[in-house]
Design a protein around this motif. Structure first.
Motif, short mmCIF file in Angstrom:
data_model
loop_
_atom_site.label_atom_id
_atom_site.label_comp_id
_atom_site.label_asym_id
_atom_site.label_seq_id
_atom_site.Cartn_x
_atom_site.Cartn_y
_atom_site.Cartn_z
N VAL A 213 -6.55 4.07 0.81
CA VAL A 213 -7.70 3.61 1.62
C VAL A 213 -8.11 4.67 2.64
O VAL A 213 -9.30 5.02 2.73
N PRO A 214 -7.16 5.22 3.44
CA PRO A 214 -7.57 6.29 4.36
C PRO A 214 -8.18 7.49 3.65
O PRO A 214 -9.14 8.10 4.14
N ALA A 215 -7.61 7.84 2.47
CA ALA A 215 -8.14 8.98 1.73
C ALA A 215 -9.58 8.73 1.30
O ALA A 215 -10.45 9.60 1.46
N PHE B 268 -13.53 10.22 2.82
CA PHE B 268 -14.55 10.88 2.01
C PHE B 268 -15.74 9.94 1.76
O PHE B 268 -16.37 9.96 0.70
N SER B 269 -16.01 9.11 2.78
CA SER B 269 -17.24 8.31 2.85
C SER B 269 -17.34 7.16 1.85
O SER B 269 -18.44 6.64 1.63
N VAL B 270 -16.23 6.73 1.27
CA VAL B 270 -16.26 5.52 0.45
C VAL B 270 -16.24 4.32 1.40
O VAL B 270 -15.39 4.25 2.29
N ALA C 182 -16.54 -4.92 -6.63
CA ALA C 182 -16.18 -4.01 -5.53
C ALA C 182 -15.36 -2.82 -5.97
O ALA C 182 -15.26 -1.84 -5.23
N VAL C 183 -14.74 -2.88 -7.17
CA VAL C 183 -13.90 -1.77 -7.63
C VAL C 183 -14.78 -0.61 -8.09
O VAL C 183 -15.70 -0.80 -8.90
N ASP C 184 -14.51 0.59 -7.58
CA ASP C 184 -15.24 1.78 -8.02
C ASP C 184 -14.50 2.38 -9.21
O ASP C 184 -13.53 3.13 -9.06
N TRP C 185 -14.97 2.04 -10.40
CA TRP C 185 -14.26 2.46 -11.61
C TRP C 185 -14.35 3.96 -11.85
O TRP C 185 -13.46 4.55 -12.48
N ASP C 186 -15.40 4.60 -11.37
CA ASP C 186 -15.50 6.06 -11.53
C ASP C 186 -14.37 6.75 -10.77
O ASP C 186 -13.72 7.68 -11.29
N ILE C 187 -14.13 6.32 -9.52
CA ILE C 187 -13.03 6.90 -8.75
C ILE C 187 -11.70 6.57 -9.40
O ILE C 187 -10.83 7.44 -9.58
N LEU C 188 -11.51 5.31 -9.79
CA LEU C 188 -10.24 4.88 -10.36
C LEU C 188 -9.91 5.65 -11.63
O LEU C 188 -8.78 6.14 -11.80
N ILE D 282 -14.08 13.24 6.47
CA ILE D 282 -13.78 14.63 6.12
C ILE D 282 -14.89 15.19 5.26
O ILE D 282 -15.28 16.34 5.39
N GLY D 283 -15.42 14.36 4.36
CA GLY D 283 -16.48 14.81 3.46
C GLY D 283 -17.41 13.67 3.12
O GLY D 283 -17.16 12.50 3.46
N LEU D 284 -18.48 13.98 2.43
CA LEU D 284 -19.50 12.99 2.09
C LEU D 284 -19.29 12.36 0.73
O LEU D 284 -19.98 11.41 0.36
#
Length: 270
Positions: free
Chosen positions: A170-172, A176-178, A81-87, A137-139
């Motif tokens: 989490v809200p951020a 942005f659609s995560v 479940a962890v999005d390593w690209d974002i992290l 806010i964004g896609l």
């Protein structure tokens, strides 16, 4: 060391840890948003109010977040479940913001940190009460200059509140659609990279008026007891969450958090 003070402090901290663990499991809120005000009121009652008390509350809360976030991130990562690209892409800015945040916190008096916590906690409480994970806010997660601005801010504000990555991260991310489950999992990773550099600096920042067994600005008794209790009680809260709808309770807790924040601001003004 006064044994009576140590026993009273341990009893209060055990209760705080138990409540924080249940709320974390039930509502999915980070422990820091509960621990910081609870530590502040508990240690004030015990006679340790000082210009540095909020520093100790932030530092001890962040120390517990290292353990709970590592455990949470590991659990989420096993499920993919962890999005390593974002992290990885957000980590440098978050770490920079966390470092700036901890050096800022060590220079501020307790009353200023109370005001900052109170103001930011009202915002978090309002989001918990009225916010929706469907807001967008964004896609896609921002890159370039916007990420360069937002990532340090996330780390900076989290340290000034003594919290991990969940309340702001989490809200951020969902904005942005995560997907919410990926946002929660990735925010656990945010918590680790926020707390580790902050705690390293706090451990080297001594307090003039400190409770028993405080190393730098981290109270070892509170850290150990809270970790023990949250590991025990968080699964209880998670089990309750599966048997009931935590949504209304989350909104009630949001209102409670606003009231706690307003009371902290009231104390600042008196």
């Amino acid at each position: 060391m006064d044994l009576g003070v140590l026993v009273a402090m341990s009893a209060l901290v055990l209760f705080i840890g138990a409540v924080a663990g249940v709320l974390a499991g039930l509502l999915g809120v980070g422990g820091g948003i509960v621990l910081v005000p609870a530590f502040f009121y508990a240690f004030s009652v015990l006679g340790y109010a000082s210009d540095q008390l909020m520093q100790m509350c932030l530092a001890t809360s962040l120390a517990t977040i290292i353990v709970t976030s590592v455990r949470s991130a590991h659990s989420h990562n096993k499920k993919g479940a962890v999005d390593w690209d974002i992290l990885q892409s957000w980590a440098p800015g978050i770490i920079l913001g966390a470092i700036i945040g901890v050096f800022t916190a060590t220079q501020l008096r307790s009353v200023a940190l109370q005001a900052i916590f109170g103001g930011l906690a009202i915002l978090v409480g309002l989001y918990m009460t009225f916010g929706r994970s469907s807001w967008r806010i964004g896609l896609a997660m921002p890159t370039g200059g916007l990420r360069l601005a937002l990532s340090p801010m996330l780390g900076f504000l989290s340290v000034l509140m003594g919290i991990g990555g969940g309340s702001f991260g989490v809200p951020a991310m969902t904005s942005f659609s995560v997907p919410i489950h990926r946002a929660v999992a990735t925010a656990a990773g945010f918590g680790v990279i926020i707390a580790v550099p902050a705690v390293v600096v706090f451990l080297a920042t001594p307090m003039r008026v400190a409770p028993p067994m405080t190393v730098g600005s981290v109270n070892v008794v509170a850290f150990g007891l809270v970790i023990t209790m949250t590991l025990i009680t968080a699964p209880w809260g998670a089990a309750l969450a599966h048997r009931m709808d935590p949504g209304p309770l989350k909104r009630v807790f949001g209102v409670f958090l606003i009231l706690v924040a307003l009371n902290m601001l009231r104390r600042v003004l008196l």
